[in-house]
Design a protein around this motif. Structure first.
Motif, PDB file in Angstrom:
ATOM      1  N   GLN A  94       0.844  -1.192   0.000  1.00  0.00           N
ATOM      2  CA  GLN A  94       0.000   0.000   0.000  1.00  0.00           C
ATOM      3  C   GLN A  94       0.885   1.251   0.000  1.00  0.00           C
ATOM      4  OE1 GLN A  94      -3.753   0.111   0.495  1.00  0.00           O
ATOM      5  NE2 GLN A  94      -3.284  -1.821  -0.500  1.00  0.00           N
ATOM      6  N   PRO A  95       1.082   1.931  -1.152  1.00  0.00           N
ATOM      7  CA  PRO A  95       1.809   3.203  -1.140  1.00  0.00           C
ATOM      8  C   PRO A  95       1.017   4.249  -0.348  1.00  0.00           C
ATOM      9  CG  PRO A  95       1.602   2.327  -3.377  1.00  0.00           C
ATOM     10  CD  PRO A  95       0.679   1.535  -2.510  1.00  0.00           C
ATOM     11  N   LEU A  96       1.716   5.044   0.454  1.00  0.00           N
ATOM     12  CA  LEU A  96       1.053   6.079   1.247  1.00  0.00           C
ATOM     13  C   LEU A  96       1.948   7.313   1.289  1.00  0.00           C
ATOM     14  CD1 LEU A  96      -1.166   7.116   3.118  1.00  0.00           C
ATOM     15  CD2 LEU A  96       0.029   6.028   5.031  1.00  0.00           C
ATOM     16  N   PHE A 256      -2.576   7.018 -13.000  1.00  0.00           N
ATOM     17  CA  PHE A 256      -1.877   6.133 -12.074  1.00  0.00           C
ATOM     18  C   PHE A 256      -0.380   6.411 -12.143  1.00  0.00           C
ATOM     19  CE2 PHE A 256      -5.826   4.061 -13.094  1.00  0.00           C
ATOM     20  CZ  PHE A 256      -6.241   3.504 -11.889  1.00  0.00           C
ATOM     21  N   ARG A 257       0.240   6.458 -10.972  1.00  0.00           N
ATOM     22  CA  ARG A 257       1.694   6.622 -10.892  1.00  0.00           C
ATOM     23  C   ARG A 257       2.339   5.276 -10.561  1.00  0.00           C
ATOM     24  NH1 ARG A 257       4.220   9.310  -5.757  1.00  0.00           N
ATOM     25  NH2 ARG A 257       3.292  11.279  -6.419  1.00  0.00           N
ATOM     26  N   GLU A 258       3.425   4.952 -11.269  1.00  0.00           N
ATOM     27  CA  GLU A 258       4.135   3.699 -11.056  1.00  0.00           C
ATOM     28  C   GLU A 258       5.582   3.992 -10.658  1.00  0.00           C
ATOM     29  OE1 GLU A 258       3.814   1.295 -14.538  1.00  0.00           O
ATOM     30  OE2 GLU A 258       1.620   1.457 -14.656  1.00  0.00           O
ATOM     31  N   GLU A 261       7.870   1.774  -5.366  1.00  0.00           N
ATOM     32  CA  GLU A 261       7.019   1.529  -4.209  1.00  0.00           C
ATOM     33  C   GLU A 261       5.706   0.863  -4.584  1.00  0.00           C
ATOM     34  OE1 GLU A 261       8.280   1.992  -1.324  1.00  0.00           O
ATOM     35  OE2 GLU A 261      10.064   2.957  -2.148  1.00  0.00           O
ATOM     36  N   GLN A 264      -0.210   3.515  -7.700  1.00  0.00           N
ATOM     37  CA  GLN A 264      -1.296   4.171  -6.987  1.00  0.00           C
ATOM     38  C   GLN A 264      -2.006   5.162  -7.901  1.00  0.00           C
ATOM     39  OE1 GLN A 264       1.836   6.851  -4.516  1.00  0.00           O
ATOM     40  NE2 GLN A 264      -0.284   7.130  -3.906  1.00  0.00           N
ATOM     41  N   GLU A 265      -3.307   5.282  -7.692  1.00  0.00           N
ATOM     42  CA  GLU A 265      -4.071   6.281  -8.422  1.00  0.00           C
ATOM     43  C   GLU A 265      -3.832   7.642  -7.782  1.00  0.00           C
ATOM     44  OE1 GLU A 265      -8.712   7.420  -9.479  1.00  0.00           O
ATOM     45  OE2 GLU A 265      -8.182   5.312  -9.094  1.00  0.00           O
ATOM     46  N   VAL A 266      -3.407   8.614  -8.578  1.00  0.00           N
ATOM     47  CA  VAL A 266      -3.098   9.940  -8.048  1.00  0.00           C
ATOM     48  C   VAL A 266      -4.127  10.983  -8.442  1.00  0.00           C
ATOM     49  CG1 VAL A 266      -0.626   9.547  -7.820  1.00  0.00           C
ATOM     50  CG2 VAL A 266      -1.531  10.364 -10.002  1.00  0.00           C
TER      51      VAL A 266
END
Length: 423
Positions: A94-96, A256-258, A261, A264-266
């Motif tokens: 989970q990226p945070l 989405f950023r890849e 890590e 994640q949807e930005v």
């Protein structure tokens, strides 16, 4: 036989795998797009307790927690209070990304304001109400609202900014989703008079069709600025932002950023959008980042590798120096990386008339002006100073000075010195 069956059941129970944890891989930044915050404590509080971790030299942290609803907050020397509510952590990576700010006054309280909100859909419009309650006597300063993206950055989507008394209680307000449909999040970010920050995330489901069209020819360009840009002003340090643009049909678009890590949807952007600026935590100089733009009927992909920060200083003349009519004007740069192309725009200002002598763009670090008037005070400034990875097809800039904000729309004042031409 019953004893054997009971034994097998006990053995199976003992060998059963424990519930999978949420593997939080986080990054803490000093303001939107700002530098990493090292040595701060990040806490997650959920239904089964609280967990904490200290950020490393790159602002990163790792936590393994049971899945569920969480509140996150940050504590550290020189940081205003920062809190995020409404986090939903699922099993697995989970990226945070978290943001902290500098307090306006270090001696003032650092407890974030309390933010309450409700939201729903009414007649095809988003209807919401938010209330920002002061803590420890600090009045609310601003409330930023973003549908599908975190407000307070340079991103433009469905949202609005409210200030002072209007931020205390918004009353019921309406937002046009502009073609957004399906699952998304309403982000609300509140600030008080000491820059303490609270963020609330409300999950939503928006009715509507799928839209049409899709993105084409996406391009990602990273900008590393020698100034830190916050939601409420300029600060020292550096900022790192990625400007993503594309061509295409109507939309809407999910971005989405890849990174290393994870994915994640930005942002979830409305119909007609063709650009997005990512200033969220998790961007790092020298680390490749990619973006996938999803449209109703197609998708586009683009990558960039941000450059390290670039700094510039003037080496000649010295501050207050008395020179001849054609002084040597020189400067030095550090950082940015190797194999880059450099551009500089020096300018000399006449302090009596306010007029400027622009000396032309150059890749060198030294110029000589035309003869200056004797007995006059002048200011020598680097009006523009930047490095780029490829002048023909730029994917990354590192900017030490950009007085007019010509590259990204953000002014970055460069170094300057005052000198006088002798009689």
């Amino acid at each position: 036989m019953r004893s054997l069956l009971l034994g097998l059941l006990l053995l199976a129970s003992a060998c059963a795998l424990p519930p999978r944890l949420a593997e939080v891989r986080g990054a803490l930044r000093l303001g939107p797009g700002g530098p990493p915050v090292a040595g701060a404590w990040v806490y997650l509080e959920g239904p089964l307790g609280a967990w904490g971790a200290r950020t490393d030299g790159e602002g990163g942290f790792r936590l393994h927690v049971p899945p569920g609803a969480y509140r996150a907050w940050v504590e550290g020397e020189g940081l205003a209070g920062s809190e995020v509510r409404g986090l939903e952590l699922a099993p697995g990576p989970q990226p945070l990304g978290l943001v902290a700010l500098s307090p306006f006054r270090p001696g003032w309280p650092r407890r974030p304001p309390l933010l309450e909100a409700e939201a729903g859909v009414e007649g095809g419009l988003l209807r919401y109400r938010a209330r920002l309650f002061p803590q420890e006597g600090l009045p609310p300063l601003a409330l930023l609202v973003g549908l599908g993206y975190v407000p307070g950055t340079l991103s433009v989507g469905v949202g609005e900014h409210l200030y002072l008394e209007e931020a205390r209680d918004t009353g019921y307000r309406l937002l046009d989703p502009r073609g957004l449909s399906g699952p998304t999040t309403l982000f609300l970010v509140g600030y008080d008079a000491n820059n303490n920050r609270v963020e609330l995330r409300l999950p939503l489901w928006l009715p509507g069709g799928a839209g049409q069209g899709g993105p084409r020819r996406a391009k990602a360009v990273a900008y590393t600025l020698a100034r830190r840009v916050e939601a409420l002003g300029f600060q020292g340090g550096y900022s790192l932002l990625v400007r993503l643009s594309w061509e295409g049909g109507e939309g809407p678009y999910r971005v989405f950023r890849e990174t290393e890590e994870g994915v994640q949807e930005v942002a979830y952007l409305p119909q007609g959008t063709t650009a997005f600026t990512d200033a969220g935590p998790g961007l790092r100089p020298g680390e490749r980042v990619c973006y996938r733009v999803w449209g109703p009927e197609a998708q586009a992909y683009a990558c960039t590798t941000p450059l390290p920060p670039l700094s510039a200083r003037i080496s000649s003349p010295g501050e207050g120096e008395v020179t001849g009519p054609t002084p040597r004007l020189a400067w030095a740069v550090e950082g940015g990386g190797g194999g880059l192309s450099y551009t500089f725009q020096p300018v000399v200002w006449d302090q009596l008339t306010g007029g400027g002598i622009f000396l032309g763009r150059t890749a060198g670090t030294e110029v000589q002006p035309p003869p200056l008037l004797p007995g006059r005070p002048y200011t020598f400034e680097l009006y523009l100073a930047y490095a780029v990875d490829d002048p023909e097809d730029p994917r990354a800039y590192s900017v030490a000075a950009d007085r007019q904000g010509s590259l990204l729309g953000i002014a970055v004042p460069g170094p300057s010195v005052n000198f006088e031409v002798g009689p």
